[in-house]
Design a protein around this motif. Structure first.
Motif, PDB file in Angstrom:
ATOM      1  N   VAL A  70      67.499  60.101 -25.666  1.00  0.00           N
ATOM      2  CA  VAL A  70      67.086  59.987 -24.673  1.00  0.00           C
ATOM      3  C   VAL A  70      67.067  60.352 -23.681  1.00  0.00           C
ATOM      4  O   VAL A  70      69.206  60.532 -23.798  1.00  0.00           O
ATOM      5  N   SER A  71      66.301  60.914 -22.443  1.00  0.00           N
ATOM      6  CA  SER A  71      67.448  62.088 -21.357  1.00  0.00           C
ATOM      7  C   SER A  71      67.227  60.597 -20.409  1.00  0.00           C
ATOM      8  O   SER A  71      66.337  60.761 -20.060  1.00  0.00           O
ATOM      9  N   HIS A  72      67.972  60.070 -19.624  1.00  0.00           N
ATOM     10  CA  HIS A  72      68.031  59.163 -18.534  1.00  0.00           C
ATOM     11  C   HIS A  72      68.839  59.713 -17.641  1.00  0.00           C
ATOM     12  O   HIS A  72      69.959  60.054 -16.985  1.00  0.00           O
TER      13      HIS A  72
ATOM     14  N   THR B 263      63.578  58.313 -10.578  1.00  0.00           N
ATOM     15  CA  THR B 263      64.829  58.864 -12.106  1.00  0.00           C
ATOM     16  C   THR B 263      64.088  59.062 -12.853  1.00  0.00           C
ATOM     17  O   THR B 263      62.689  59.134 -13.018  1.00  0.00           O
ATOM     18  N   CYS B 264      64.438  60.371 -13.739  1.00  0.00           N
ATOM     19  CA  CYS B 264      62.967  61.075 -15.046  1.00  0.00           C
ATOM     20  C   CYS B 264      63.678  61.083 -16.032  1.00  0.00           C
ATOM     21  O   CYS B 264      65.309  60.502 -16.274  1.00  0.00           O
ATOM     22  N   GLN B 265      62.840  60.107 -17.019  1.00  0.00           N
ATOM     23  CA  GLN B 265      63.951  60.114 -18.171  1.00  0.00           C
ATOM     24  C   GLN B 265      62.439  60.295 -19.130  1.00  0.00           C
ATOM     25  O   GLN B 265      61.401  60.406 -19.051  1.00  0.00           O
TER      26      GLN B 265
ATOM     27  N   ARG C 298      62.159  60.605 -23.188  1.00  0.00           N
ATOM     28  CA  ARG C 298      62.033  59.980 -25.030  1.00  0.00           C
ATOM     29  C   ARG C 298      61.911  61.329 -26.585  1.00  0.00           C
ATOM     30  O   ARG C 298      60.763  61.776 -25.575  1.00  0.00           O
TER      31      ARG C 298
END
Length: 119
Positions: free
Chosen positions: A3-5, A14-16, A18
């Motif tokens: 996961v990149s948060h 916020t860009c997330q 997965r």
């Protein structure tokens, strides 16, 4: 799963991202090729090499595998200089005790011979 948060300061959002991977997609001892470069004061992303990897100098076993092997072999996972010195000191103490016992036996034999010769 990875996961990149990441916060996006320009949009204030916020860009997330997965993703999950199967075993064959995970490469042990490899890194992704850098895709971000700074050219003429601007960052440039090379999307052509986005999935490229290169091999790095990595231990053969993971930390988990090393721990499992150590537990199966009943060996300590780590050792320190002080623990090795303690072990060495214990061995020296045991050797000194044995040498003292041997010396006492020899001295006892001499004392017995002296007592027998007086009789």
């Amino acid at each position: 799963m990875a996961v990149s948060h990441t916060p996006d300061p320009a949009a204030g959002m916020t860009c997330q991202a997965r993703s999950s991977y199967i075993t064959s997609e995970i490469l042990w001892g490899y890194r992704f090729t850098p895709v971000l470069t700074l050219e003429d004061g601007f960052y440039e992303v090379d999307y052509n090499s986005f999935h490229e990897t290169y091999e790095t100098n990595t231990p053969v076993y993971s930390a988990k595998e090393l721990a499992e092997m150590a537990s199966r072999a009943e060996l300590p996972l780590t050792w320190s200089v002080s623990s090795k010195l303690d072990q060495h000191a214990e061995l020296e103490t045991e050797e000194d005790d044995k040498n003292q016992e041997d010396q006492n036996e020899r001295n006892g034999d001499v004392a017995n011979l002296e007592n027998e010769s007086k009789v």
